[in-house]
Design a protein around this motif. Sequence first.
Motif, PDB file in Angstrom:
ATOM      1  N   SER B 129     -87.643   2.981  37.801  1.00 43.60           N
ATOM      2  CA  SER B 129     -86.636   3.353  37.408  1.00 43.60           C
ATOM      3  C   SER B 129     -85.632   3.737  38.470  1.00 43.60           C
ATOM      4  O   SER B 129     -85.772   4.047  39.598  1.00 43.60           O
ATOM      5  N   GLN B 130     -84.235   3.368  38.018  1.00 42.40           N
ATOM      6  CA  GLN B 130     -83.261   3.255  39.040  1.00 42.40           C
ATOM      7  C   GLN B 130     -82.006   4.298  38.548  1.00 42.40           C
ATOM      8  O   GLN B 130     -81.264   4.677  39.382  1.00 42.40           O
ATOM      9  N   LYS B 156     -78.381   6.118  41.107  1.00 38.68           N
ATOM     10  CA  LYS B 156     -77.425   5.915  40.090  1.00 38.68           C
ATOM     11  C   LYS B 156     -77.473   6.765  38.808  1.00 38.68           C
ATOM     12  O   LYS B 156     -78.307   7.099  38.248  1.00 38.68           O
ATOM     13  N   LEU B 157     -76.297   7.694  39.029  1.00 36.47           N
ATOM     14  CA  LEU B 157     -76.148   8.739  37.789  1.00 36.47           C
ATOM     15  C   LEU B 157     -75.035   8.331  36.762  1.00 36.47           C
ATOM     16  O   LEU B 157     -74.010   8.018  37.346  1.00 36.47           O
ATOM     17  N   ALA B 191     -76.067   7.067  28.043  1.00 40.71           N
ATOM     18  CA  ALA B 191     -77.243   6.704  28.145  1.00 40.71           C
ATOM     19  C   ALA B 191     -77.573   5.025  28.128  1.00 40.71           C
ATOM     20  O   ALA B 191     -78.732   4.678  28.538  1.00 40.71           O
ATOM     21  N   ALA B 192     -76.412   4.229  27.950  1.00 42.23           N
ATOM     22  CA  ALA B 192     -76.641   3.004  27.915  1.00 42.23           C
ATOM     23  C   ALA B 192     -77.062   2.486  29.345  1.00 42.23           C
ATOM     24  O   ALA B 192     -76.429   2.727  30.458  1.00 42.23           O
ATOM     25  N   GLY B 193     -78.137   1.712  29.301  1.00 40.01           N
ATOM     26  CA  GLY B 193     -78.765   1.117  30.604  1.00 40.01           C
ATOM     27  C   GLY B 193     -79.314   1.999  31.532  1.00 40.01           C
ATOM     28  O   GLY B 193     -79.995   1.761  32.239  1.00 40.01           O
ATOM     29  N   ALA B 194     -79.581   3.292  31.019  1.00 40.13           N
ATOM     30  CA  ALA B 194     -80.386   4.638  31.998  1.00 40.13           C
ATOM     31  C   ALA B 194     -81.980   4.140  31.567  1.00 40.13           C
ATOM     32  O   ALA B 194     -82.385   3.941  30.621  1.00 40.13           O
ATOM     33  N   THR B 216     -83.480   3.629  24.298  1.00 36.63           N
ATOM     34  CA  THR B 216     -84.029   2.349  24.477  1.00 36.63           C
ATOM     35  C   THR B 216     -85.457   2.144  24.969  1.00 36.63           C
ATOM     36  O   THR B 216     -85.989   3.029  25.741  1.00 36.63           O
ATOM     37  N   PRO B 217     -86.131   1.020  24.833  1.00 35.16           N
ATOM     38  CA  PRO B 217     -87.509   0.958  25.078  1.00 35.16           C
ATOM     39  C   PRO B 217     -87.524   1.251  26.737  1.00 35.16           C
ATOM     40  O   PRO B 217     -86.742   0.627  27.346  1.00 35.16           O
ATOM     41  N   GLY B 218     -88.699   1.804  27.054  1.00 37.79           N
ATOM     42  CA  GLY B 218     -89.122   2.097  28.494  1.00 37.79           C
ATOM     43  C   GLY B 218     -88.441   3.462  29.051  1.00 37.79           C
ATOM     44  O   GLY B 218     -88.563   3.680  30.181  1.00 37.79           O
TER      45      GLY B 218
END
Lengths: 342, 342
Positions: B129-130, B156-157, B191-194, B216-218
């Motif tokens: 996770s990043q 990254k926030l 939330a996109a890409g988090a 999203t998954p994960g």
Amino acid sequence: MTAFVGVSDMVRWIAQHGAAEIMAGMADAVEEDFRRWESFDKSARVASHTPFGVIELMPISDPDLYAFKYVNGHPFNPARGYQTVTAFGVLADVHNGYPVFLAEMTVLTALRTAATSAMVARHLARADSQVMAMIGAGSQAEFQALAFHAVLGIEKLRIFDVDPAASEKFVRNLGSRGFDITVCSSASEAAAGADIVTTCTADKAVAQVLTDADVTPGMHINTIGGDCPGKTELDPRILDRGPVFVEYPPQTRIEGEIQNVAADFPVTEFWKVLAGTAPGRTSAEQVTIFDSVGFAIEDFSALRYLRESVAGTSLAHEIDLVAAPEDPKDLFGFATAPVPVA
Amino acid sequence: MTAFVGVSDMVRWIAQHGAAEIMAGMADAVEEDFRRWESFDKSARVASHTPFGVIELMPISDPDLYAFKYVNGHPFNPARGYQTVTAFGVLADVHNGYPVFLAEMTVLTALRTAATSAMVARHLARADSQVMAMIGAGSQAEFQALAFHAVLGIEKLRIFDVDPAASEKFVRNLGSRGFDITVCSSASEAAAGADIVTTCTADKAVAQVLTDADVTPGMHINTIGGDCPGKTELDPRILDRGPVFVEYPPQTRIEGEIQNVAADFPVTEFWKVLAGTAPGRTSAEQVTIFDSVGFAIEDFSALRYLRESVAGTSLAHEIDLVAAPEDPKDLFGFATAPVPVA
């Protein structure tokens, strides 16, 4: 900032106003709050029990003020140089949730317990009561004696304690205050001829410090030492001798003298006597029993009484218990602000 | 005497040790106590609700140490210049019942909440996770960001708050700490890409600050703002996307995101993941949800961590919260001792 009344402040408060005078005032404050019983959000206290003691939190709230008390009960403490009971309490503003007042309550609880006993006896004991027997001469005993003197004019005391040193301490503390004190060698001897019997012992056990045979017509029994599960003071037959008055039934049925009788054993909520919706004493021959365990409203009353009394005096100090960031949403900026090196 | 750590002491403590370093240590302390979950005497907190807020007491005990926290939650407070949440807490010695440590916990709660979130995410979020999305940039936000940085290395926030001033404050407070911060104009955009989504909003309402389509998954979802009856943050469909982990089910079923679903909705007690008796994340595609409401063990851990850290330093002051009569049975003699005139 939160106002704080510590132990030394409390001792100064008592020196300034007098313990008897404070308890007389506090009895009125407790009665006032009992009369508006239905305006409180009540719950039974939350207890954490161990084999050697209990720690309790006692919350209560009216629409404006929230109070809670922390209190422990450890019967083996005195043998190790500690007190059986210590306590402290807090008042908070219901409207914003901020704690506004913190006070020691080891001493304050002793004052409020005795003030409550005397207030209740003012309504339940015979008006011509003159003699009080006291079974147990521990930490609470002198407070009870002084409160009954201040509120009901009781001057004659008959005391008994299994520990003669406790009785000696009692006489030493109250000898100069105008009481007529008889030290007895048994509970039965103490109860003989008494109009009021106060039991305040600390054993965490199902004890019978007062037996049915000790109870005579017209007596008011003020039982305050039976106050947690497994801890009672009265011969259970006494509970059938006359009406039993309680503070808050959900708590008393678990903690009081009535914990060992049927769950539907009839009791009278004392506040209803004040409200005029339930009878109190109905004859001079009747035995009345106040099965007191101590309820949060009494702490609420004691804390607000203390707070009003010390407001604006040197007895209330400010402590920084609550963070007050300039921007209430910026707690982080507040918490990580640079600090000048001391 | 009782040791006291006030607000100014707390700010000095953070200045001395660093908020991130403290939260990393506290995450370990919370994990250590979660691993010995069964040694605690646990109960759901006691809440006093009004239409505009709640005041709660959170007691907990292990065989040696008792802790409780006083905490309020008043969502309308910031508009009036007050904080939503203030708190203080106490540690007591189970063996004699004496309170031994009193501390401000407005700041300490912020630290322990973030430390707990990060500790749980260390076990449930994907190891690679990043990016963390943060919905809500209020009092708790910076603490969450720093804790996730300290414990998981998140840099990254992507943040969103309905109040742009809150996002600005967040950037101002953390801008110099090496984060890569993107301020977003909606929760969905954040939330996109988090990899991790943290929701920490304060509305006392059934809200949907995160919708099912945002997940999203994960993803690991760390939801901390839904923490009392009537106050939730997630689209309930999200609860079916993956396993839901909780602190203490009797409390979470009343207060958490799962308050609006069936009483037998399956949840995993997080401590069992640490104990190895329940699965945590089982695949990289799985969505994991930590439905956090804040539990008393976390306060216990935070208080003992603070107490150990400040012991013997100038950050802990003594206050006279507990009366200490020479003869523990002679409280009256102590309380009515003559006081020298000041």
